[in-house]
Motif scaffolding. Sequence first.
Motif, PDB file in Angstrom:
ATOM      1  N   ALA A  92       0.847  -1.184   0.000  1.00  0.00           N
ATOM      2  CA  ALA A  92       0.000   0.000   0.000  1.00  0.00           C
ATOM      3  C   ALA A  92       0.881   1.233   0.000  1.00  0.00           C
ATOM      4  CB  ALA A  92      -0.870   0.000   1.235  1.00  0.00           C
ATOM      5  N   GLY A  93       0.427   2.283  -0.595  1.00  0.00           N
ATOM      6  CA  GLY A  93       1.145   3.555  -0.543  1.00  0.00           C
ATOM      7  C   GLY A  93       0.913   4.181   0.816  1.00  0.00           C
ATOM      8  N   PRO A  94       1.313   5.438   0.986  1.00  0.00           N
ATOM      9  CA  PRO A  94       1.056   6.105   2.268  1.00  0.00           C
ATOM     10  C   PRO A  94      -0.452   6.123   2.532  1.00  0.00           C
ATOM     11  CG  PRO A  94       2.451   7.441   0.831  1.00  0.00           C
ATOM     12  CD  PRO A  94       1.973   6.289   0.014  1.00  0.00           C
ATOM     13  N   VAL A  95      -0.826   5.610   3.662  1.00  0.00           N
ATOM     14  CA  VAL A  95      -2.252   5.522   3.948  1.00  0.00           C
ATOM     15  C   VAL A  95      -2.511   6.038   5.351  1.00  0.00           C
ATOM     16  CG1 VAL A  95      -2.807   3.610   2.423  1.00  0.00           C
ATOM     17  CG2 VAL A  95      -1.977   3.136   4.711  1.00  0.00           C
ATOM     18  N   GLY A  96      -3.722   6.408   5.598  1.00  0.00           N
ATOM     19  CA  GLY A  96      -4.111   6.883   6.921  1.00  0.00           C
ATOM     20  C   GLY A  96      -4.475   5.734   7.821  1.00  0.00           C
ATOM     21  N   ARG A  97      -4.919   6.067   8.978  1.00  0.00           N
ATOM     22  CA  ARG A  97      -5.229   5.116  10.022  1.00  0.00           C
ATOM     23  C   ARG A  97      -6.199   4.024   9.569  1.00  0.00           C
ATOM     24  NH1 ARG A  97      -7.065   4.480  15.207  1.00  0.00           N
ATOM     25  NH2 ARG A  97      -6.598   2.300  15.457  1.00  0.00           N
ATOM     26  N   ARG A  98      -7.310   4.437   8.935  1.00  0.00           N
ATOM     27  CA  ARG A  98      -8.341   3.466   8.592  1.00  0.00           C
ATOM     28  C   ARG A  98      -7.819   2.449   7.568  1.00  0.00           C
ATOM     29  NH1 ARG A  98     -13.469   3.511  10.011  1.00  0.00           N
ATOM     30  NH2 ARG A  98     -13.305   5.565  10.935  1.00  0.00           N
ATOM     31  N   PRO A 153       3.303  18.394  20.442  1.00  0.00           N
ATOM     32  CA  PRO A 153       3.293  18.872  19.045  1.00  0.00           C
ATOM     33  C   PRO A 153       3.966  17.895  18.077  1.00  0.00           C
ATOM     34  CG  PRO A 153       3.923  20.636  20.544  1.00  0.00           C
ATOM     35  CD  PRO A 153       3.910  19.375  21.360  1.00  0.00           C
ATOM     36  N   LEU A 154       5.075  17.290  18.512  1.00  0.00           N
ATOM     37  CA  LEU A 154       5.758  16.332  17.622  1.00  0.00           C
ATOM     38  C   LEU A 154       4.937  15.058  17.483  1.00  0.00           C
ATOM     39  CD1 LEU A 154       9.446  16.780  18.812  1.00  0.00           C
ATOM     40  CD2 LEU A 154       8.486  17.417  16.580  1.00  0.00           C
ATOM     41  N   TRP A 155       4.345  14.623  18.591  1.00  0.00           N
ATOM     42  CA  TRP A 155       3.506  13.420  18.522  1.00  0.00           C
ATOM     43  C   TRP A 155       2.361  13.648  17.545  1.00  0.00           C
ATOM     44  CZ3 TRP A 155      -1.691  12.924  19.891  1.00  0.00           C
ATOM     45  CH2 TRP A 155      -2.200  11.624  19.780  1.00  0.00           C
ATOM     46  N   ARG A 156       1.730  14.822  17.631  1.00  0.00           N
ATOM     47  CA  ARG A 156       0.602  15.123  16.741  1.00  0.00           C
ATOM     48  C   ARG A 156       1.031  15.187  15.291  1.00  0.00           C
ATOM     49  NH1 ARG A 156      -4.639  18.470  17.605  1.00  0.00           N
ATOM     50  NH2 ARG A 156      -4.624  18.178  15.361  1.00  0.00           N
ATOM     51  N   ARG A 157       2.225  15.714  15.088  1.00  0.00           N
ATOM     52  CA  ARG A 157       2.707  15.857  13.712  1.00  0.00           C
ATOM     53  C   ARG A 157       3.049  14.503  13.103  1.00  0.00           C
ATOM     54  NH1 ARG A 157       8.509  18.421  12.788  1.00  0.00           N
ATOM     55  NH2 ARG A 157       8.998  16.226  13.183  1.00  0.00           N
ATOM     56  N   ASP A 158       3.660  13.620  13.910  1.00  0.00           N
ATOM     57  CA  ASP A 158       4.276  12.409  13.354  1.00  0.00           C
ATOM     58  C   ASP A 158       3.521  11.108  13.629  1.00  0.00           C
ATOM     59  OD1 ASP A 158       6.256  14.077  12.449  1.00  0.00           O
ATOM     60  OD2 ASP A 158       7.686  13.581  14.036  1.00  0.00           O
ATOM     61  N   THR A 191      -0.224   8.832  14.449  1.00  0.00           N
ATOM     62  CA  THR A 191      -1.682   8.830  14.279  1.00  0.00           C
ATOM     63  C   THR A 191      -2.383   8.206  15.471  1.00  0.00           C
ATOM     64  OG1 THR A 191      -1.476   6.785  13.039  1.00  0.00           O
ATOM     65  CG2 THR A 191      -1.615   8.813  11.755  1.00  0.00           C
ATOM     66  N   GLY A 192      -1.623   7.820  16.482  1.00  0.00           N
ATOM     67  CA  GLY A 192      -2.231   7.243  17.675  1.00  0.00           C
ATOM     68  C   GLY A 192      -1.158   7.071  18.732  1.00  0.00           C
ATOM     69  N   ALA A 193      -1.576   6.643  19.923  1.00  0.00           N
ATOM     70  CA  ALA A 193      -0.632   6.418  21.020  1.00  0.00           C
ATOM     71  C   ALA A 193      -0.891   5.034  21.588  1.00  0.00           C
ATOM     72  CB  ALA A 193      -0.806   7.483  22.097  1.00  0.00           C
ATOM     73  N   SER A 194       0.156   4.413  22.117  1.00  0.00           N
ATOM     74  CA  SER A 194      -0.015   3.045  22.601  1.00  0.00           C
ATOM     75  C   SER A 194      -0.371   3.051  24.084  1.00  0.00           C
ATOM     76  CB  SER A 194       1.240   2.216  22.304  1.00  0.00           C
ATOM     77  OG  SER A 194       2.310   2.637  23.105  1.00  0.00           O
ATOM     78  N   GLY A 195      -0.272   1.901  24.718  1.00  0.00           N
ATOM     79  CA  GLY A 195      -0.736   1.760  26.101  1.00  0.00           C
ATOM     80  C   GLY A 195       0.357   1.912  27.139  1.00  0.00           C
ATOM     81  N   LEU A 196       1.537   2.366  26.737  1.00  0.00           N
ATOM     82  CA  LEU A 196       2.670   2.423  27.673  1.00  0.00           C
ATOM     83  C   LEU A 196       2.972   3.866  28.064  1.00  0.00           C
ATOM     84  CD1 LEU A 196       4.775   0.231  28.762  1.00  0.00           C
ATOM     85  CD2 LEU A 196       6.369   1.373  27.228  1.00  0.00           C
TER      86      LEU A 196
END
Length: 409
Positions: free
Chosen positions: A9-15, A307-312, A314-319
């Motif tokens: 797949a090419g660059p794709v979003g979360r879904r 800000p960096l997390w938001r930029r780079d 698409t989600g955050a893990s459980g740790l």
Amino acid sequence: MPRNSSGKAGPVGRRLNATVSAHAGPEPHDQGGLLNPPVHRASTIIYEDVDAYMGRHNGLYDEVIYGLYGVETTFALGDAIAALENGAATVITPSGTSAIALGLSAFLSTGDHALVVDTVYGPTRRFCDEVLARFGVEVEYFDPLLGEGIARRFRENTRVLYMESPGSLTFEMIDVRAMCAAAAKREIVTMLDNTWATPLFCRPIELGVDVSLISATKYLSGHSDAMIGALTARTQDLYRRLKDWTARWGARAGPDECYLVHRGIRTLDVRMERHQKNAEALIQFLRQRPEVRGVLYPALPDDAGYPLWRRDCTGASGLFGLVLDPVSAEGARQFFNGLKVFSLGSSWGGYESLLVPASPAPTRTQRVAPDGYLVRVHAGLEDVSDLIIDLEHAFQRLARAPAASESRT
Ligand SMILES: *Cc1c(COP(=O)(O)O)cnc(C)c1O
């Protein structure tokens, strides 16, 4: 025996990424209609004739030529992870730690200089200090917040820039794009440990990284019963270098583990969503507790890394990290020993919630760890109200214990 190539797949979003994880790997109709790649166990591979045998090494990178170099099950997992990471190809290794050791050493020789982030995973630091140093590689640690200032650390002999974002235990985000842009002008190989975010939530190669590495032992496996590492390369040339090097060291990942991790990838998207949701609920509860000094998690809007997390990502893990007021040795015993739903254990990324005391301070040289008693929390897949009750009880036990005299973990 040529293998099937995955539909990249090419660059794709979360879904769309959920679709990639559900389908990544061989086309089922190319393997008799079986959905998941079967487990192939092999050492010897036999050949039809002498010409095929003599030419077998041409297939090192993408065919099954000897069990040590990968079987269909290994290549299928490599294709799946390469699709998730959007890289050229992936080398599968026996553990995350082996991916780190093989990845770093593949690009470093005696007399070279390597820049490694100060907040790196503990065993990575030990590999640098105990192994690379012994082989004459000079390792310099840098502050994760250095950004484009990294360029001032480059020397003539700098060959590798090694990042981990967010950092182990203290969760500082790195400006990966700025560091990679600076390194690209110098032919420095950039590597990033992407275990925390997983390729579902972050694609380092799209940020400019040359080699993205993960411990698939964690979220990709997801069930705390298999160990695998993965090195995903931006280009075929980098992939070949990593594959050659891994072959020279005889590092071979077992096909049963590869199968388990591939199976885990199928549910990665739904599990990650739940890990994140549970982490957020736990954090909301924890931040209201008087014993809590802070929470280290870049997905919090008031976290320095947000800000960096938001930029780079698409989600955050459980740790995440939990900073408590100083806790005495007896207080720690009271806090941890009576847990009923959380368990006490290293590693993370499985279905179960975990708590462990963490002590980054002794090895760090560039960035001071937060002051207080640090606990690493892994939010698993349980009902979060049971987790919260377990923590409430832990805080009640802690309150009855004698006060702390020492100030950190
Ligand atoms: C656990 C971990 C590793 C090592 O993985 P193993 O599969 O346990 O060898 C590497 N990097 C990070 C960030 C980790 O947390």
